[in-house]
Motif scaffolding. Sequence first.
Motif, PDB file in Angstrom:
ATOM      1  N   GLY A  27       0.797  -1.233   0.000  1.00  8.94           N
ATOM      2  CA  GLY A  27       0.000   0.000   0.000  1.00  8.94           C
ATOM      3  C   GLY A  27       0.824   1.275   0.000  1.00  8.94           C
ATOM      4  O   GLY A  27       0.288   2.359   0.233  1.00  8.94           O
ATOM      5  N   LYS A  28       2.112   1.169  -0.306  1.00  9.11           N
ATOM      6  CA  LYS A  28       2.983   2.348  -0.287  1.00  9.11           C
ATOM      7  C   LYS A  28       2.540   3.386  -1.323  1.00  9.11           C
ATOM      8  O   LYS A  28       2.373   4.570  -1.001  1.00  9.11           O
ATOM      9  N   THR A  29       2.359   2.907  -2.542  1.00 12.24           N
ATOM     10  CA  THR A  29       1.973   3.830  -3.612  1.00 12.24           C
ATOM     11  C   THR A  29       0.613   4.449  -3.317  1.00 12.24           C
ATOM     12  O   THR A  29       0.408   5.666  -3.473  1.00 12.24           O
ATOM     13  N   THR A  30      -0.298   3.612  -2.856  1.00 15.41           N
ATOM     14  CA  THR A  30      -1.636   4.109  -2.546  1.00 15.41           C
ATOM     15  C   THR A  30      -1.564   5.214  -1.491  1.00 15.41           C
ATOM     16  O   THR A  30      -2.191   6.275  -1.649  1.00 15.41           O
ATOM     17  N   LEU A  31      -0.764   4.993  -0.458  1.00 12.39           N
ATOM     18  CA  LEU A  31      -0.626   5.990   0.606  1.00 12.39           C
ATOM     19  C   LEU A  31      -0.027   7.292   0.068  1.00 12.39           C
ATOM     20  O   LEU A  31      -0.559   8.387   0.298  1.00 12.39           O
TER      21      LEU A  31
ATOM     22  N   ARG B 218      16.198   8.887   7.886  1.00 14.04           N
ATOM     23  CA  ARG B 218      16.279   9.151   9.324  1.00 14.04           C
ATOM     24  C   ARG B 218      15.060   8.618  10.050  1.00 14.04           C
ATOM     25  O   ARG B 218      15.079   8.355  11.231  1.00 14.04           O
ATOM     26  N   ARG B 219      13.957   8.508   9.266  1.00 15.99           N
ATOM     27  CA  ARG B 219      12.756   7.915   9.858  1.00 15.99           C
ATOM     28  C   ARG B 219      12.286   6.831   8.903  1.00 15.99           C
ATOM     29  O   ARG B 219      12.235   7.051   7.692  1.00 15.99           O
ATOM     30  N   VAL B 220      11.946   5.684   9.418  1.00 10.82           N
ATOM     31  CA  VAL B 220      11.523   4.571   8.580  1.00 10.82           C
ATOM     32  C   VAL B 220      10.139   4.111   9.048  1.00 10.82           C
ATOM     33  O   VAL B 220       9.975   3.691  10.188  1.00 10.82           O
ATOM     34  N   ILE B 221       9.170   4.239   8.145  1.00 14.55           N
ATOM     35  CA  ILE B 221       7.820   3.784   8.467  1.00 14.55           C
ATOM     36  C   ILE B 221       7.589   2.491   7.691  1.00 14.55           C
ATOM     37  O   ILE B 221       7.650   2.487   6.455  1.00 14.55           O
ATOM     38  N   THR B 222       7.348   1.425   8.391  1.00 11.14           N
ATOM     39  CA  THR B 222       7.134   0.142   7.726  1.00 11.14           C
ATOM     40  C   THR B 222       5.643  -0.139   7.675  1.00 11.14           C
ATOM     41  O   THR B 222       4.953  -0.053   8.702  1.00 11.14           O
ATOM     42  N   ILE B 223       5.151  -0.408   6.465  1.00 13.15           N
ATOM     43  CA  ILE B 223       3.736  -0.778   6.388  1.00 13.15           C
ATOM     44  C   ILE B 223       3.609  -2.163   5.767  1.00 13.15           C
ATOM     45  O   ILE B 223       4.462  -2.612   4.987  1.00 13.15           O
ATOM     46  N   ASP B 224       2.553  -2.829   6.192  1.00 13.93           N
ATOM     47  CA  ASP B 224       2.243  -4.126   5.597  1.00 13.93           C
ATOM     48  C   ASP B 224       0.734  -4.259   5.575  1.00 13.93           C
ATOM     49  O   ASP B 224       0.054  -3.875   6.531  1.00 13.93           O
ATOM     50  N   ASP B 225       0.241  -4.753   4.468  1.00 17.98           N
ATOM     51  CA  ASP B 225      -1.199  -4.961   4.331  1.00 17.98           C
ATOM     52  C   ASP B 225      -1.991  -3.698   4.692  1.00 17.98           C
ATOM     53  O   ASP B 225      -3.047  -3.770   5.309  1.00 17.98           O
ATOM     54  N   GLY B 226      -1.421  -2.528   4.305  1.00 16.84           N
ATOM     55  CA  GLY B 226      -2.140  -1.272   4.483  1.00 16.84           C
ATOM     56  C   GLY B 226      -2.108  -0.707   5.887  1.00 16.84           C
ATOM     57  O   GLY B 226      -2.811   0.270   6.168  1.00 16.84           O
ATOM     58  N   LYS B 227      -1.285  -1.326   6.768  1.00 15.69           N
ATOM     59  CA  LYS B 227      -1.228  -0.822   8.140  1.00 15.69           C
ATOM     60  C   LYS B 227       0.217  -0.506   8.509  1.00 15.69           C
ATOM     61  O   LYS B 227       1.149  -1.139   8.009  1.00 15.69           O
ATOM     62  N   ILE B 228       0.385   0.479   9.412  1.00 19.41           N
ATOM     63  CA  ILE B 228       1.735   0.797   9.868  1.00 19.41           C
ATOM     64  C   ILE B 228       2.158  -0.266  10.871  1.00 19.41           C
ATOM     65  O   ILE B 228       1.492  -0.493  11.880  1.00 19.41           O
TER      66      ILE B 228
END
Lengths: 405, 227
Positions: free
Chosen positions: B45-49, B211-221
């Motif tokens: 969901g990276k592109t969608t976000l 410097r900040r890494v947000i990991t998402i999977d299946d549309g959730k952080i």
Amino acid sequence: MILTVAWRNIWRNKRRTLITAASIFFALFFALMMRSLQIGTFDKIANDIVSSYTGHIQIHQEGYWDNQSINNVFDRDEKLEQEILKVKNIKAIVPRLESFALASTGENTKGCRVSGIIPDVENKTTKLKNTVVEGNYLTNNDQGAIIGDGLAKYLNISIGDTIVLIGQGYHAYSAAGKYAVRGIVHTSSPELNNNIVYLTLSNTQELYSTENRLTAISIILNDNGDITKIKKKILKLLDENIYEVMAWDELLFELKQLIDSKQDSSTIMLGLLYMIVGFGVFGTIVMMTSERWREFGLLVSIGMKKIKLMLIVFIETLLIGFLGIVFGFAISLPIIFHFNKNHINLTGDAAKAYTDLGFDPVMVFSNNPDFMISQIYIVIFIVLISVLYPILKLTRLKPAEALKK
Amino acid sequence: MKIIEVKNLNKIYHEGEINVHAVRGIDLVIEQGEFTAIVGPSGSGKTTLLNMIGGLDNPTEGEIVIDEINIGNLKSSQLTDFRMKNIGFVFQAYNLIPVLTAKENVEFIMHLQGKSKKERADRAIQLLEEVGLGERVNSRPSKLSGGQQQRVAVARALASKPKFILADEPTANLDSESTANLLDIMEKLNREENITFIFSTHDARVVNKARRVITIDDGKIMSDITK
Ligand SMILES: Nc1ncnc2c1ncn2[C@@H]1O[C@H](COP(=O)(O)OP(=O)(O)OP(=O)(O)O)[C@@H](O)[C@H]1O
Ligand SMILES: [Mg+2]
């Protein structure tokens, strides 16, 4: 910058742009040639007949045109003629008495059309003298006749021979006269050449016992200007219960119909041609749109308003159309102007086809701007219709989706 | 200073009978000057976000507030204008207008903003020099390498003086050298000019630079780590 982008875009796919522009070019070239030739030739036919014979407008006794009897004549009124001459743009008026007769040499007989003219007035307007190919033109008090070359050939007579005209005169008087052939004419109308006999007006009036009466006043204008307006002005000077006033296109109704029907069929042909070209242009634009859909998505994403994007696509399509128009005219105009000056004389079967219809076998190209401009309108119309597709499609462009392509 | 606030963001795609819940209730705040990577497997969901943050796609539910403007309230044409003035975009590939040179591509967005010719030209040259393309200003995209094209895209994104730059997998099509080079340029712009970057990536080397890494999977952080 918008123009730069549009201009460079059309050269992105050179081949496609050139093919599209070329298809417009060919359609335009063909249409221009065809229309020019048609209009030119028909105009010439009409002009020939109008200038050498009917005139632009004719005045008759009411009912004469439908029933061309020698009884449908009117008294010549020279004061009225002077009044009419005062109407603006009228060059001359030519009084005539015309009817039918049998022309005979003793050996051969043929029906003919007798036209009573005032020789110098007639010549000033219709240049009848120039059509004399043998012998002389009539003098004002001439007792002789001049006849069409076709008729002369049929009757097998030459200058100096005598013809006898027999017919029915005014109020059933019998009409008969003997005339020496002074000259032989060859006009641009083959029909006329085959049956015309010119006498002086006074001799004709005497032949048909009409006294000082006429069948027609033929009116010649300075140019083809506003015939309808002039016709109205003339009508005001006359008693409509006694006279009828007709413009040349009413007088030559059958010719006009023939011209119109020929033009209709060529219009259908051109319509088909333009339709094919239209589909070609449309196809190009549809392809261009789908190829560049992602790019459109990108442009809208970074903040280009759709309306600006539409403008670019619109300019691009218009440019391709103009390319076709510019080349179409660049090639066609010199040809049109050349053959407008130098008529093409037909020979052989083609010539015969023309002569059979009663026309001079000459092809003329018209350089009238009206028909050319209407071709430009058609091309622009095709372009505008085609460009509707990307414009409508762009209204529904969703940047995120377009970018995925 | 908070420049982006994402509240309970959801996106459901309807594909025939199936509903794809691509983003599920994401809350997120981005501060001015961040250098943030959004990572996650393909289809997470990276592109969608990023598209929703950039106003390229509408959320099914939730709000995005940029500089106190809720972009969900903007009409489509206002949103286009908003993007032009506030957001710089770098996409994975084919970022540039093919018929324009590098310099013209950078100028183009300033043209949309109504900047004068002189200002456009000066700034375009300056930016292209900053991304190391001072020599290639008059080259068309087709004459540039993938890495060079992405650098032009960064220069273009900067040209409009946006509040932040969104880059969806900007290095996905690049070799490791070009990737490092592009990252260095972005990092330098962030460090020296305090330009906010938010980029998505698969690439571990790219993630390391963030410097900040947000990991998402299946549309959730799944995690949100600031180094
Ligand atoms: N237009 C769409 N219609 C239907 N489903 C979509 C659409 N766009 C994305 N999806 C689905 O939404 C989910 C998230 O897709 P998205 O493109 O955001 O993932 P991503 O993390 O960017 O993946 P990648 O790393 O491959 O680019 C996927 O399951 C995808 O199939
Ligand atoms: Mg993606």
